[in-house]
Scaffold this active site. Structure first.
Site, PDB file in Angstrom:
ATOM      1  N   HIS A  22     -39.745  23.177  14.383  1.00 55.78           N
ATOM      2  CA  HIS A  22     -39.747  22.449  12.917  1.00 55.78           C
ATOM      3  C   HIS A  22     -41.188  22.774  12.302  1.00 55.78           C
ATOM      4  CE1 HIS A  22     -36.350  20.264  14.282  1.00 55.78           C
ATOM      5  NE2 HIS A  22     -35.983  20.045  12.981  1.00 55.78           N
ATOM      6  N   ARG A  42     -44.299  15.943  13.042  1.00 57.66           N
ATOM      7  CA  ARG A  42     -43.623  16.036  14.184  1.00 57.66           C
ATOM      8  C   ARG A  42     -44.421  15.093  15.281  1.00 57.66           C
ATOM      9  NH1 ARG A  42     -38.655  16.699  13.610  1.00 57.66           N
ATOM     10  NH2 ARG A  42     -38.109  17.702  15.694  1.00 57.66           N
ATOM     11  N   HIS A  53     -43.576  15.801  19.221  1.00 59.63           N
ATOM     12  CA  HIS A  53     -44.322  16.888  19.597  1.00 59.63           C
ATOM     13  C   HIS A  53     -45.794  16.683  20.051  1.00 59.63           C
ATOM     14  CE1 HIS A  53     -41.389  20.102  19.092  1.00 59.63           C
ATOM     15  NE2 HIS A  53     -40.926  19.569  18.052  1.00 59.63           N
ATOM     16  N   ASP A  64     -47.826  21.907  20.600  1.00 58.48           N
ATOM     17  CA  ASP A  64     -46.525  22.233  20.103  1.00 58.48           C
ATOM     18  C   ASP A  64     -46.534  22.568  18.563  1.00 58.48           C
ATOM     19  OD1 ASP A  64     -45.848  21.494  22.787  1.00 58.48           O
ATOM     20  OD2 ASP A  64     -44.994  19.393  21.968  1.00 58.48           O
TER      21      ASP A  64
END
Length: 153
Positions: free
Chosen positions: A52, A85, A91, A95
């Site tokens: 994402h 995120r 995350h 990440d």
């Protein structure tokens, strides 16, 4: 153009996700996420790197090329999409950071594709025509929420 690029951007992270299978923050810290209905599926999908974040940052880069006069705002929105995120406990920082790098690399690779470049040129022309007419950007928060939801934002 953005719909076409979502696969290139998101899939750019899959080989690393499969290799590392890094547990997501909610699996480690037990804190809630913004999308509890997605947690079961996310448990089997590694966190590193964030697909994402690759999509959000990649779209920000693409849109900044389409409308360079709005680049600051578009890149800020792409970064916010990626960072959401972490805020949603899906995350880790690394990440998201690596997802953004992979998104940038995927956008660079897309520039070698003549179809993508043609779509980019067409989008630039459309944006310039709107700006030349002096029309303000459409603001449809419901459509934005639906698009973010569909992209998993």
């Amino acid at each position: 153009m953005l719909h076409r690029s979502i696969a290139d951007l998101g899939l750019s992270t899959y080989a690393a996700k499969e290799r590392y299978q890094r547990p997501r923050p909610f699996m480690v810290n037990g804190a809630p996420t913004c999308t509890p209905d997605d947690e079961e599926e996310l448990r089997s999908n590694g966190a590193y790197p964030s697909g994402h974040a690759a999509i959000g940052w990649g779209w920000g880069l693409i849109l900044a090329e389409v409308a360079p006069g709005r680049a600051t705002e578009l890149l800020a929105r792409g970064r916010a999409f990626a960072e959401s995120r972490m805020i949603c406990n899906l995350h880790w920082w690394s990440d998201v950071s690596e997802g953004q790098r992979m998104g940038a690399a995927a956008v660079a690779r897309l520039h070698a594709d003549p179809v993508f470049r043609a779509q980019l040129d067409l989008a630039r022309g459309e944006a310039q025509a709107l700006l030349a007419r002096g029309e303000p950007p459409a603001r449809d928060c419901a459509a934005e929420a639906a698009a973010l939801s569909a992209a998993g934002g």
